[in-house]
Design a protein around this motif. Structure first.
Motif, PDB file in Angstrom:
ATOM      1  N   THR A   1       0.910  -1.050  -0.084  1.00  0.00           N
ATOM      2  CA  THR A   1       0.009   0.043  -0.069  1.00  0.00           C
ATOM      3  C   THR A   1       0.725   1.345   0.125  1.00  0.00           C
ATOM      4  O   THR A   1       2.013   1.205   0.697  1.00  0.00           O
ATOM      5  N   ILE A   2       0.522   2.304  -0.722  1.00  0.00           N
ATOM      6  CA  ILE A   2       1.484   3.229  -0.551  1.00  0.00           C
ATOM      7  C   ILE A   2       0.743   4.407   0.406  1.00  0.00           C
ATOM      8  O   ILE A   2      -0.309   4.778   0.052  1.00  0.00           O
ATOM      9  N   VAL A   3       1.656   4.643   1.234  1.00  0.00           N
ATOM     10  CA  VAL A   3       1.392   5.685   2.171  1.00  0.00           C
ATOM     11  C   VAL A   3       2.195   6.764   2.296  1.00  0.00           C
ATOM     12  O   VAL A   3       2.115   7.921   2.864  1.00  0.00           O
TER      13      VAL A   3
ATOM     14  N   HIS B   1       8.047   9.432  -0.900  1.00  0.00           N
ATOM     15  CA  HIS B   1       8.915   8.487  -1.466  1.00  0.00           C
ATOM     16  C   HIS B   1       8.077   8.032  -2.668  1.00  0.00           C
ATOM     17  O   HIS B   1       8.804   7.220  -3.466  1.00  0.00           O
ATOM     18  N   ALA B   2       6.630   8.084  -2.911  1.00  0.00           N
ATOM     19  CA  ALA B   2       6.039   7.523  -3.941  1.00  0.00           C
ATOM     20  C   ALA B   2       6.439   7.953  -5.300  1.00  0.00           C
ATOM     21  O   ALA B   2       7.122   9.032  -5.411  1.00  0.00           O
ATOM     22  N   ALA B   3       6.242   7.089  -6.231  1.00  0.00           N
ATOM     23  CA  ALA B   3       6.387   7.417  -7.503  1.00  0.00           C
ATOM     24  C   ALA B   3       5.435   7.177  -8.638  1.00  0.00           C
ATOM     25  O   ALA B   3       4.426   6.535  -8.098  1.00  0.00           O
ATOM     26  N   GLU B   4       5.346   7.893  -9.706  1.00  0.00           N
ATOM     27  CA  GLU B   4       4.345   7.272 -10.953  1.00  0.00           C
ATOM     28  C   GLU B   4       4.973   7.272 -12.072  1.00  0.00           C
ATOM     29  O   GLU B   4       5.559   8.063 -12.590  1.00  0.00           O
TER      30      GLU B   4
ATOM     31  N   PHE C   1       3.940   3.828  -7.709  1.00  0.00           N
ATOM     32  CA  PHE C   1       4.530   3.019  -6.755  1.00  0.00           C
ATOM     33  C   PHE C   1       4.873   3.751  -5.430  1.00  0.00           C
ATOM     34  O   PHE C   1       4.637   4.801  -5.154  1.00  0.00           O
ATOM     35  N   ASP C   2       5.428   2.746  -4.622  1.00  0.00           N
ATOM     36  CA  ASP C   2       5.212   3.364  -3.183  1.00  0.00           C
ATOM     37  C   ASP C   2       6.827   3.840  -2.865  1.00  0.00           C
ATOM     38  O   ASP C   2       6.921   4.579  -1.992  1.00  0.00           O
ATOM     39  N   ALA C   3       7.732   3.433  -3.725  1.00  0.00           N
ATOM     40  CA  ALA C   3       9.105   4.027  -3.644  1.00  0.00           C
ATOM     41  C   ALA C   3       9.758   4.325  -4.964  1.00  0.00           C
ATOM     42  O   ALA C   3       9.320   3.561  -5.908  1.00  0.00           O
TER      43      ALA C   3
END
Lengths: 143, 249, 260, 416
Positions: A35-37, A41-44, A55-57
């Motif tokens: 899960t992306i929290v 640091h998330a990415a797309e 993406f979560d990292a």
């Protein structure tokens, strides 16, 4: 009525590729299924056809791209700006900091900054190594 | 009263009415519309009722063109050829329903008695025999005091007694000064009742005149014979008949 | 129109097929409750059954009713009544009575087993509501088909075809399209496509109200988000209303030009 | 605050290295030692510091830098006042901390600040504390040997997406984490590079991400825990030889939720667990040599969903009851075994009455397969077309993987 019409049109018409906001706490990382929290640091990645992968990292994004081996199909590659949680910036122009003091969700200690100056400021504070996009990918690959 | 002006109608490729023009005045007359099956009788009647919409031409009833109108039907009572009603209604309910729908003064009581329907009033329509149903149909058609009466095969399925009653009713209608249009296959009935005959063939009016003229024209002893001859001669009789009918109308 | 409606209702409420329809729902729903006291499970089962049966029976009964009352309709046409009122009245009478059978047949068991005080009351209402709307939609389609086709066999055939298209074929083509274009973002396409089929729309409206919506993942979330907005629910309701009004307008147009 | 703090002598008996002997120190308000830090400074190693009640505002972290027993009496409150630093730092071996309430920390986007942090120590014992609205609650880094037990950790940041983990362990080993109740954090319990540790009897619920999370951790055991209503239950990633026994994974229900996520793990044992009402019971990717045995999967969306790279897994003697999909797999010809399970959807027969069905069972429905390829197709769930599709596939399988089959489906449930 006009609004309704516009809404219907936009529904039916094929969309030009555009980034989509990440629903933190709900969305699932396309690579590692977590899960992306983490809003820092998330990415797309958005394909030219408009499909959105989140993406979560940053390291997950990089691994996904490396596995595909074809960056051309993407219209957008985006990463969170560490200093502005939740904000997505262009991955190719961002500056990356790998610092043991700043853990990232998948263990690469990789964070992105909108400007080199900000990254350097954080480097002063936390230590670590600065990379550009190509360098950051290289780093993840060799990890 | 009824004015039909150059009316044509086809169903697909089949031309059913071909440029028909005629008028019917209200003067206490009974007009029999005759013709072989498929000659356009029912279509003509339905056109007057607004159920069939002509391709070309205009129909006026009581001085008004009927296209797109419905209120003029208050002046018409109609007896359809095939009588089928909602299965689950009782006779009395059907009568009340039609009255309710038309909102015109109606007098079904006498007719009910006349046709001996009293005992059937609370039966469901689906349980009635064809003859009884036709009687109900007749009640529906005759219970209004309208200047125009259109009957499509009124004798179908009726027993002799009922036919006599029907004749009486038709006579009364004429006396009241109504205009009655009826189709039938029973020529003695035409001979006995009709003042005038309209003969349709292949969508055209082949003949229109009084019974006497009909018999005289074809040198026949009765209507049946006259019609038979009319049919036989129809091929070469076209012109003269057209002339005749145009003279008459 | 009101009078025609009244008498059509009056006639139909005593017809055997409608009573059977009612009895079936009563028996089936009570039966389901007999098997499971879990209201949500029964709701889902009922949804499955209703989304198949309501459109099917509505088209079938609609076509049948039209053909069976053909002669009586002619009698009515000869009366001083507006044409439009006759068909609207008959349509309302038929769909109204079928909807009533549905509401009573499904509603009674649910109320009996305490849906009123359960957390699923809203879901239950949506289920009944979409059942009613589907009844109206498919009755209207059936009337339209019957009006256009004098030939009964053809009429019945077309009615079954229409049902097949909406209940099965549409979803098949939909699935095919999804598979073919899986490179593209399909949520909006999926949303639009399922909005256009009243059966799909009803199914999704009910599903989104139930736990099972979570299984629908990201696409489901897109639906939920869209239909959760005022605009979204307005569009959904609007589409359903259009699905009733469209065939009705067609009925009206056909009836105005038709010969009897 | 007018709390009188009482002096008393305390003799600690037990296996704790400091417990042989030691003086006791009291901390009270408006007197010589009005703050905990100075009491700690005065205390000699192996002493006991008692803190009696009171609300202690902390601007700089309290540092315990010698082996001490620090006990709260009448539940003293350590209040962070919304600040952005740690509240209490343990930098010495053999520290016991118990009986406190920690509360009210601010969010720190740069540092992983914690209410209680232990760093590079051995044998830390943190128990019977309450931690409310902290960022990270208990943070163990480079800790070897230690126990975190009977704590109640309640995060207030349920709506916030930026929140720390309740119990966070990093580069640790030989930990025992048990009987804690953790909720309202990002992850309930987080293990990164933590080996040879045990986690048991915890109740981890309503956390934003995972109830329990392993990263790069080997040889750990967790058992008899309950994971409910978390974003997802437990994630075990990049770890080896993790044993999971008798846990309950319940109601992890939502778009991206699952009971248990296995990613790149090897040689794990999953036994006797209950997976109930999860969107996905177990989500597996790239995991080899896993034993699934005696687990109950009930009313999940997917009981087990396997993405690619799963080899040599053995799924046997489990019970699959009323799941929308029993199994979904991405790659068909991997060498996993699915024999001898009970499937509620199995409709075969058992003529020789040996308790094993005579017809093999195919746990992968066609629709499950379709959805795996095209996730959007999920909105066709429960449509007539899909039912027909599944039915026809059941009658004559064409598309569903032939290799995925239970050759000996059990006729009767095993576990209930």
């Amino acid at each position: 009525m006009k609004k309704l019409w516009i809404a219907l049109c936009s529904l039916i018409s094929a969309c030009s590729p555009s980034p989509k906001p990440i629903h933190y706490g709900e969305a699932m990382c396309h690579w590692c299924k977590m899960t992306i929290v983490d809003q820092q640091h998330a990415a797309e990645a958005v394909t030219r056809k408009g499909k959105v992968y989140q993406f979560d990292a940053i390291e997950c994004l990089v691994q996904y791209l490396d596995e595909l081996g074809n960056d051309d199909q993407f219209a957008w590659l985006l990463v969170n700006d560490f200093n502005r949680p939740g904000k997505l910036i262009d991955a190719q122009t961002a500056t990356y900091l790998v610092s043991a003091q700043i853990p990232s969700p998948m263990g690469a200690f990789l964070s992105a900054f909108a400007t080199r100056a900000e990254a350097e400021a954080m480097q002063q504070q936390k230590g670590g190594q600065l990379y550009d996009w190509v360098g950051a990918r290289q780093y993840v690959r060799q990890r | 009263m009824i004015r039909i002006d150059q009316v044509s109608k086809s169903f697909g490729k089949l031309e059913v009415l071909k440029d028909i023009s005629c008028t019917f005045e209200q003067q206490g007359r009974i007009v029999a519309i005759l013709g072989p099956n498929g000659s356009g009788k029912t279509t003509l009647i339905k056109s007057i009722l607004g159920m069939v919409l002509p391709d070309v031409g205009e129909i006026s009833v009581v001085g008004q063109p009927i296209r797109g109108r419905w209120a003029y039907r208050e002046a018409i009572s109609y007896l359809p050829q095939i009588a089928r009603f909602p299965d689950n209604l009782r006779v009395i309910e059907l009568l009340r329903m039609v009255q309710d729908l038309r909102q015109q003064p109606a007098h079904p009581e006498q007719l009910i008695k006349r046709f001996g329907l009293t005992s059937h009033l609370h039966k469901r329509l689906s349980t009635l025999s064809g003859g009884t149903r036709q009687k109900v149909n007749l009640v529906l058609a005759f219970m209004y005091d309208t200047p125009l009466l259109i009957l499509d095969e009124p004798t179908a399925g009726l027993d002799p007694v009922a036919i006599i009653q029907l004749k009486e009713m038709l006579g009364q209608a004429r006396e009241k000064g109504k205009l009655v249009l009826l189709t039938t296959h029973i020529m003695p009935l035409v001979e006995e009742l009709a003042d005038e005959v309209v003969f349709l063939l292949d969508g055209r009016i082949k003949f229109r005149n009084s019974i006497e003229v009909l018999k005289h024209t074809f040198n026949a002893a009765n209507v049946e014979q006259a019609i038979a001859r009319l049919l036989l001669n129809s091929g070469n009789a076209h012109r003269s008949l057209d002339r005749v009918s145009s003279v008459v109308s | 129109m009101i009078k025609i409606l009244k008498y059509t209702l009056f006639d139909l409420l005593r017809s055997r097929s409608l009573l059977f329809y009612l009895a079936f729902y009563l028996a089936f729903t009570f039966g389901l409750f007999g098997l499971s006291a879990d209201i949500q499970k029964v709701l889902i089962s009922m949804m499955n059954v209703m989304l198949i049966l309501v459109p099917l029976i509505s088209t079938m009964l609609g076509v049948m009713y039209y053909y069976n009352s053909r002669e009586f309709t002619e009698l009515l046409l000869a009366q001083p009544i507006r044409r439009r009122d006759i068909f609207l009245g008959q349509f309302m009478g038929l769909s109204g009575s079928m909807a009533m059978a549905l509401v009573v047949g499904v509603g009674l068991p649910f109320v009996w087993f305490g849906v009123g005080t359960s957390p699923f009351f809203v879901q239950f209402l949506i289920l009944l509501g979409s059942g009613v709307v589907l009844t109206f939609i498919f009755c209207a389609l059936a009337f339209f088909i019957a009006l256009r086709n004098e030939d009964r066999i053809r009429g019945f055939g077309l009615a079954i075809l229409v049902w097949l298209v909406f209940a099965i074929v549409y979803d098949g083509v939909f699935l095919l399209a999804l598979a073919l274009w899986s490179d593209y973002p399909l949520e909006k396409f999926a949303l639009a496509t399922s909005l256009l089929n009243p059966i799909d729309l009803s199914r999704i409206l009910i599903m989104l109200q139930l736990d099972i919506a979570a299984l629908m993942g990201f696409t489901g979330a897109v639906f939920k988000k869209f239909l959760g907005t005022a605009l979204g629910s307005a569009v959904a309701v609007g589409v359903l209303v259009l699905w009733v009004l469209g065939p009705l307008a067609a009925i009206h147009a056909v009836a105005a030009r038709k010969d009897f | 605050m007018k709390y009188l703090v009482v002096w008393m002598v305390w003799l600690w008996i037990g296996l704790w290295p400091c417990s042989m002997k030691g003086a006791s120190w009291w901390v009270y308000g408006k007197c010589e030692w009005t703050d905990i830090q100075s009491a700690i400074e005065r205390a000699a190693p192996c002493d006991t510091v008692w803190v009696n009640g009171g609300v202690w505002r902390v601007d700089h972290p309290i540092v315990i830098d010698k082996p001490l027993v620090v006990l709260g009496k009448n539940r003293p409150i350590i209040d962070g006042g919304g600040g952005k630093g740690d509240l209490l730092l343990i930098t010495a071996d053999d520290v016991e901390l118990s009986g406190f309430t920690f509360r009210h920390m601010g969010i720190n986007y740069v540092e992983d600040v914690a209410a209680v942090r232990a760093e590079s120590v051995r044998n830390v014992y943190i128990h019977h504390n309450v931690l409310e609205n902290t960022f990270f609650a208990i943070y163990l880094a480079h800790v070897r040997g230690g126990e975190v037990a009977y704590n109640r950790i309640v995060g207030g940041a349920v709506e916030e997406n930026n929140s720390g983990n309740a119990i966070h362990a990093w580069y640790c080993s030989e930990l025992r984490i048990h009987h804690n109740e953790v909720q309202g954090h990002r992850d309930g319990i987080y293990f990164e590079f933590v080996d040879e540790s045990r986690i048991y009897n915890n109740h981890s619920h309503d956390n934003l991400r995972y109830g329990l999370h392993f990263m790069f951790s080997d040889d750990d055991v967790y058992y008899q825990n309950t994971f409910a209503h978390n974003g997802a239950g437990v994630a075990v990633m990049f770890s080896r030889r993790i044993h999971m026994w008798q846990n309950r994974f319940m109601h992890n229900w939502g778009g991206a939720s699952f009971g248990l996520l296995l990613k790149e793990i090897y040689d794990a044992q999953i036994q006797g667990n209950t997976f109930s009402k999860n969107t996905i019971g177990i989500f597996v990717e790239g995991s080899n040599r896993i034993q699934y045995r005696h687990n109950l999967f009930r009313a999940n969306g997917w009981a087990i969903k396997m993405n690619g790279g799963c080899m040599d897994n053995v799924i046997t003697e489990n019970e699959f009851v009323y799941n929308t999909f029993d199994l979904a797999i991405q790659v068909a010809n991997e060498s996993n075994s699915y024999d001898r399970n009970y499937w509620s959807e199995y409709s075969g027969y058992d003529l020789d009455r040996d308790g094993v069905g005579d017809v093999p069972y195919r746990p992968v429905k066609l629709f499950a397969w379709v959805v795996q390829q095209t996730p959007e197709a999920m909105i066709l769930l429960r449509s007539l077309f899909i039912d027909l599709l599944n039915f026809s596939e059941k009658v004559s399988p064409v598309l569903t993987p032939a290799a995925v089959m239970d050759h000996q489906p059990l006729m009767h449930p095993l576990l209930q």
